[in-house]
Scaffold this motif. Structure first.
Motif, PDB file in Angstrom:
ATOM      1  N   MET A 169       0.828  -1.199   0.000  1.00 17.29           N
ATOM      2  CA  MET A 169       0.000   0.000   0.000  1.00 17.29           C
ATOM      3  C   MET A 169       0.865   1.253   0.000  1.00 17.29           C
ATOM      4  N   ARG A 170       1.902   1.247   0.809  1.00 14.24           N
ATOM      5  CA  ARG A 170       2.805   2.389   0.858  1.00 14.24           C
ATOM      6  C   ARG A 170       3.466   2.619  -0.509  1.00 14.24           C
ATOM      7  N   SER A 171       3.887   1.542  -1.147  1.00 17.47           N
ATOM      8  CA  SER A 171       4.531   1.686  -2.464  1.00 17.47           C
ATOM      9  C   SER A 171       3.536   2.196  -3.497  1.00 17.47           C
ATOM     10  N   ARG A 172       2.278   1.811  -3.376  1.00 20.94           N
ATOM     11  CA  ARG A 172       1.256   2.304  -4.302  1.00 20.94           C
ATOM     12  C   ARG A 172       1.011   3.801  -4.083  1.00 20.94           C
ATOM     13  N   TYR A 173       0.986   4.242  -2.840  1.00 22.36           N
ATOM     14  CA  TYR A 173       0.852   5.671  -2.572  1.00 22.36           C
ATOM     15  C   TYR A 173       2.031   6.419  -3.208  1.00 22.36           C
ATOM     16  N   SER A 174       3.238   5.923  -2.987  1.00 22.46           N
ATOM     17  CA  SER A 174       4.416   6.565  -3.571  1.00 22.46           C
ATOM     18  C   SER A 174       4.346   6.558  -5.096  1.00 22.46           C
ATOM     19  N   ALA A 175       3.806   5.489  -5.670  1.00 21.80           N
ATOM     20  CA  ALA A 175       3.647   5.426  -7.127  1.00 21.80           C
ATOM     21  C   ALA A 175       2.696   6.511  -7.621  1.00 21.80           C
ATOM     22  N   TYR A 176       1.632   6.779  -6.862  1.00 25.74           N
ATOM     23  CA  TYR A 176       0.760   7.902  -7.222  1.00 25.74           C
ATOM     24  C   TYR A 176       1.544   9.214  -7.165  1.00 25.74           C
ATOM     25  N   ALA A 177       2.351   9.375  -6.130  1.00 24.68           N
ATOM     26  CA  ALA A 177       3.101  10.616  -5.943  1.00 24.68           C
ATOM     27  C   ALA A 177       4.100  10.859  -7.077  1.00 24.68           C
ATOM     28  N   ILE A 178       4.681   9.792  -7.634  1.00 20.26           N
ATOM     29  CA  ILE A 178       5.670   9.958  -8.706  1.00 20.26           C
ATOM     30  C   ILE A 178       5.080   9.623 -10.077  1.00 20.26           C
ATOM     31  N   HIS A 179       3.776   9.385 -10.123  1.00 17.33           N
ATOM     32  CA  HIS A 179       3.048   9.140 -11.383  1.00 17.33           C
ATOM     33  C   HIS A 179       3.506   7.864 -12.091  1.00 17.33           C
ATOM     34  N   ASP A 180       3.671   6.794 -11.341  1.00 21.73           N
ATOM     35  CA  ASP A 180       4.090   5.511 -11.916  1.00 21.73           C
ATOM     36  C   ASP A 180       2.883   4.587 -12.062  1.00 21.73           C
ATOM     37  N   ALA A 181       2.164   4.734 -13.167  1.00 22.37           N
ATOM     38  CA  ALA A 181       0.962   3.930 -13.411  1.00 22.37           C
ATOM     39  C   ALA A 181       1.293   2.461 -13.641  1.00 22.37           C
TER      40      ALA A 181
END
Length: 129
Positions: A35-47
């Motif tokens: 979940m944390r990595s998914r939040y970070s992916a949103y923050a850096i725009h990594d779809a």
């Protein structure tokens, strides 16, 4: 990018926290880590990471372009973890929307383990008191 604090608010450096999971160098050991990595992916725009970590049977309800649009249309400020179990993570994601208005996304996310990988299954948005 590796010398900045992680977007997930863990207090660790991004390179020591979510980046290895987003890059596929490590597998998330827990639902919370994913979940944390998914939040970070949103923050850096990594779809790509968001898509790959969505449960395969649930992907038909999501699209990678929509995930990218949601990520880019907001400025992600902070993640607050509220409650964690083996298969759920309740959190609040603080962000500024496209009008720069402060918003809070409150969700209880459900995760599953399949073939030794954690996946996001679904989220519910109950009203918590």
């Amino acid at each position: 990018m590796s010398d900045i604090k992680c977007y997930c608010n863990s207090g660790l450096l991004f390179s020591e926290c979510c980046q290895p999971y987003i890059l596929g160098l490590k597998k998330a050991p827990t639902a919370e880590t994913l979940m944390r990595s998914r939040y970070s992916a949103y923050a850096i725009h990594d779809a790509d990471h968001l898509w790959q970590t969505t449960a395969p049977k649930e992907r038909r309800y999501h699209s990678k372009p929509d995930m990218l649009q949601w990520a880019k249309s907001n400025q992600w400020i902070k993640l607050e973890i509220i409650k964690v179990t083996d298969f759920t993570v309740e959190f609040k994601a603080y962000y500024l929307d496209y009008r720069l208005k402060a918003q809070v996304h409150h969700e209880k996310s459900f995760f599953m383990m399949e073939n030794d990988n954690w996946y996001y299954k679904k989220g519910v948005y109950p009203e918590y008191k």
